[in-house]
Design an enzyme around this catalytic site. Sequence first.
Site, PDB file in Angstrom:
ATOM      1  N   ASP A   3     -37.807  33.570 -32.503  1.00  0.00           N
ATOM      2  CA  ASP A   3     -39.249  33.660 -32.500  1.00  0.00           C
ATOM      3  C   ASP A   3     -39.764  32.319 -31.979  1.00  0.00           C
ATOM      4  O   ASP A   3     -39.214  31.520 -32.026  1.00  0.00           O
ATOM      5  CB  ASP A   3     -39.964  34.162 -33.548  1.00  0.00           C
ATOM      6  CG  ASP A   3     -41.455  34.358 -33.583  1.00  0.00           C
ATOM      7  OD1 ASP A   3     -42.004  34.977 -32.588  1.00  0.00           O
ATOM      8  OD2 ASP A   3     -42.167  33.897 -34.254  1.00  0.00           O
ATOM      9  N   SER A   4     -41.208  32.341 -31.610  1.00  0.00           N
ATOM     10  CA  SER A   4     -41.756  31.315 -31.263  1.00  0.00           C
ATOM     11  C   SER A   4     -42.108  30.184 -32.493  1.00  0.00           C
ATOM     12  O   SER A   4     -42.455  29.110 -32.428  1.00  0.00           O
ATOM     13  CB  SER A   4     -43.179  31.656 -30.610  1.00  0.00           C
ATOM     14  OG  SER A   4     -43.846  32.094 -31.341  1.00  0.00           O
ATOM     15  N   TYR A  35     -46.140  31.554 -27.500  1.00  0.00           N
ATOM     16  CA  TYR A  35     -45.576  32.108 -26.313  1.00  0.00           C
ATOM     17  C   TYR A  35     -46.621  33.200 -25.604  1.00  0.00           C
ATOM     18  O   TYR A  35     -46.670  33.112 -24.443  1.00  0.00           O
ATOM     19  CB  TYR A  35     -44.237  33.118 -26.798  1.00  0.00           C
ATOM     20  CG  TYR A  35     -43.124  32.471 -27.024  1.00  0.00           C
ATOM     21  CD1 TYR A  35     -42.923  31.062 -26.878  1.00  0.00           C
ATOM     22  CD2 TYR A  35     -41.905  33.170 -27.488  1.00  0.00           C
ATOM     23  CE1 TYR A  35     -41.562  30.428 -27.017  1.00  0.00           C
ATOM     24  CE2 TYR A  35     -40.794  32.569 -27.713  1.00  0.00           C
ATOM     25  CZ  TYR A  35     -40.549  31.297 -27.451  1.00  0.00           C
ATOM     26  OH  TYR A  35     -39.395  30.695 -27.938  1.00  0.00           O
ATOM     27  N   GLY A  36     -47.458  33.285 -26.347  1.00  0.00           N
ATOM     28  CA  GLY A  36     -48.487  34.584 -25.918  1.00  0.00           C
ATOM     29  C   GLY A  36     -49.368  34.054 -24.903  1.00  0.00           C
ATOM     30  O   GLY A  36     -49.948  34.773 -24.083  1.00  0.00           O
ATOM     31  N   CYS A  66     -39.654  38.729 -31.717  1.00  0.00           N
ATOM     32  CA  CYS A  66     -40.951  38.216 -30.958  1.00  0.00           C
ATOM     33  C   CYS A  66     -41.052  39.456 -29.978  1.00  0.00           C
ATOM     34  O   CYS A  66     -40.165  39.584 -29.045  1.00  0.00           O
ATOM     35  CB  CYS A  66     -40.483  36.949 -30.524  1.00  0.00           C
ATOM     36  SG  CYS A  66     -41.852  36.431 -29.342  1.00  0.00           S
ATOM     37  N   ASN A  67     -42.218  39.998 -29.907  1.00  0.00           N
ATOM     38  CA  ASN A  67     -42.688  40.919 -29.075  1.00  0.00           C
ATOM     39  C   ASN A  67     -42.818  40.267 -27.629  1.00  0.00           C
ATOM     40  O   ASN A  67     -42.380  40.799 -26.651  1.00  0.00           O
ATOM     41  CB  ASN A  67     -43.982  41.695 -29.328  1.00  0.00           C
ATOM     42  CG  ASN A  67     -43.759  42.376 -30.635  1.00  0.00           C
ATOM     43  OD1 ASN A  67     -43.588  41.955 -31.540  1.00  0.00           O
ATOM     44  ND2 ASN A  67     -43.815  43.905 -30.071  1.00  0.00           N
ATOM     45  N   THR A  68     -43.292  39.236 -27.658  1.00  0.00           N
ATOM     46  CA  THR A  68     -43.773  38.321 -26.277  1.00  0.00           C
ATOM     47  C   THR A  68     -42.374  38.205 -25.721  1.00  0.00           C
ATOM     48  O   THR A  68     -42.219  38.225 -24.410  1.00  0.00           O
ATOM     49  CB  THR A  68     -44.494  37.111 -26.517  1.00  0.00           C
ATOM     50  OG1 THR A  68     -45.455  37.443 -27.410  1.00  0.00           O
ATOM     51  CG2 THR A  68     -44.956  36.596 -25.215  1.00  0.00           C
ATOM     52  N   GLU A 145     -49.181  30.130 -38.052  1.00  0.00           N
ATOM     53  CA  GLU A 145     -48.321  28.961 -38.017  1.00  0.00           C
ATOM     54  C   GLU A 145     -48.805  27.989 -38.867  1.00  0.00           C
ATOM     55  O   GLU A 145     -48.031  26.970 -39.194  1.00  0.00           O
ATOM     56  CB  GLU A 145     -48.219  28.473 -36.473  1.00  0.00           C
ATOM     57  CG  GLU A 145     -47.412  29.444 -35.688  1.00  0.00           C
ATOM     58  CD  GLU A 145     -45.874  29.461 -35.877  1.00  0.00           C
ATOM     59  OE1 GLU A 145     -45.375  28.148 -36.289  1.00  0.00           O
ATOM     60  OE2 GLU A 145     -45.524  30.539 -35.892  1.00  0.00           O
ATOM     61  N   CYS A 177     -47.125  41.952 -32.566  1.00  0.00           N
ATOM     62  CA  CYS A 177     -46.571  40.747 -32.668  1.00  0.00           C
ATOM     63  C   CYS A 177     -46.320  40.348 -34.095  1.00  0.00           C
ATOM     64  O   CYS A 177     -46.697  40.861 -35.001  1.00  0.00           O
ATOM     65  CB  CYS A 177     -47.697  39.942 -32.114  1.00  0.00           C
ATOM     66  SG  CYS A 177     -47.540  38.114 -32.618  1.00  0.00           S
ATOM     67  N   THR A 178     -44.886  39.651 -34.065  1.00  0.00           N
ATOM     68  CA  THR A 178     -44.258  39.768 -35.525  1.00  0.00           C
ATOM     69  C   THR A 178     -44.986  38.660 -36.427  1.00  0.00           C
ATOM     70  O   THR A 178     -44.839  38.676 -37.460  1.00  0.00           O
ATOM     71  CB  THR A 178     -42.755  38.967 -35.202  1.00  0.00           C
ATOM     72  OG1 THR A 178     -42.988  37.784 -34.429  1.00  0.00           O
ATOM     73  CG2 THR A 178     -42.102  40.178 -34.734  1.00  0.00           C
ATOM     74  N   HIS A 179     -46.067  37.882 -35.988  1.00  0.00           N
ATOM     75  CA  HIS A 179     -46.690  37.026 -36.681  1.00  0.00           C
ATOM     76  C   HIS A 179     -47.748  37.922 -37.632  1.00  0.00           C
ATOM     77  O   HIS A 179     -48.271  37.412 -38.530  1.00  0.00           O
ATOM     78  CB  HIS A 179     -47.608  36.045 -36.263  1.00  0.00           C
ATOM     79  CG  HIS A 179     -46.804  34.801 -35.563  1.00  0.00           C
ATOM     80  ND1 HIS A 179     -45.973  35.012 -34.522  1.00  0.00           N
ATOM     81  CD2 HIS A 179     -46.549  33.392 -36.037  1.00  0.00           C
ATOM     82  CE1 HIS A 179     -45.352  33.596 -34.132  1.00  0.00           C
ATOM     83  NE2 HIS A 179     -45.779  32.833 -35.396  1.00  0.00           N
TER      84      HIS A 179
HETATM   85  N1  DGL Z   1     -44.430  36.160 -32.481  1.00  0.00           N
HETATM   86  C1  DGL Z   1     -44.656  36.452 -31.297  1.00  0.00           C
HETATM   87  C2  DGL Z   1     -44.815  37.840 -30.890  1.00  0.00           C
HETATM   88  O1  DGL Z   1     -44.077  38.546 -31.463  1.00  0.00           O
HETATM   89  C3  DGL Z   1     -45.389  35.462 -30.364  1.00  0.00           C
HETATM   90  C4  DGL Z   1     -46.579  34.596 -30.911  1.00  0.00           C
HETATM   91  C5  DGL Z   1     -46.939  33.607 -29.963  1.00  0.00           C
HETATM   92  O2  DGL Z   1     -46.088  32.533 -30.112  1.00  0.00           O
HETATM   93  O3  DGL Z   1     -47.817  33.738 -29.259  1.00  0.00           O
HETATM   94  O4  DGL Z   1     -45.235  38.328 -29.869  1.00  0.00           O
END
Ligand code: DGL
Length: 249
Positions: A3-4, A35-36, A66-68, A145, A177-179
């Site tokens: 993940d990011s 990442y987003g 991570c979805n992104t 984060e 988004c996994t966050h």
């Molecule tokens: N956790 C990530 C996701 O699922 C990315 C969040 C990020 O770094 O912007 O998309």
Amino acid sequence: MLDSGVGGLSVLLALRRLRPDLDVLYLADSSHAPYGERSLSQVAEITHRNVGYLLAEGATVIALACNTASAAALHDLRRTHPAVPFVGMEPAVKPARSLTRSGVIGVLATDATFQGELFASVVGRFAEDVEIVARACSGWSDLVESGSIDGSKAERAVARHLDPVLEHGVDTLVLGCTHYPFLAPLIAKRAGAQTVIVDPAPAVARQIARTARLRGTGVVRFVASKDPAHVESIGQQLTGWPLSVAAMV
Ligand code: DGL
């Protein structure tokens, strides 16, 4: 798993409940987070490199937690490494479709995720007869984060993106988004008890558990591409585990 940053820990938490035997190497790519806010092509390049690292470290299954990263690279990674099983994330529009009563579903994800073909294809396949309200929740992954998952600053940030979505009559929210599962208590509080929140982490963990056939010894290692000490302290806060994070070399 990668993940990011610490977001993928939402998937790892679910995976450990199912398969505590699995050996996991978790990469938090903190030097490129978030990442987003990057272009999909940048995230694709970064993800290809990180997958190369995990394979060189001996990974036999790769989970893009991570979805992104999934939106940017999953399709191409499967072509580049045909022998490697990949598990990725896509916005959980399909389960949301069967849960909504109002016919209006809110999808919360990063800007980059919405730009990918994966999101368009999920909507095309599963949501033709419902309304999708897509919202890029900039700043939410940064909150997680930094460990700010409660308190007034986080509440305000959640309200800023959530209120405009709820105004559409949304009764089901997809955490894309996994966050965001780490903000779920605040999201639930703001959205009210009548709103269903779909967290895909348990389903993705089941998919990883099915894919990883071999039994392991339950060792979980963490590496971060920047600031391992910071990732370690936030990781401990989010999981409640006494984890230790090494620098990625
Ligand atoms: N956790 C990530 C996701 O699922 C990315 C969040 C990020 O770094 O912007 O998309």
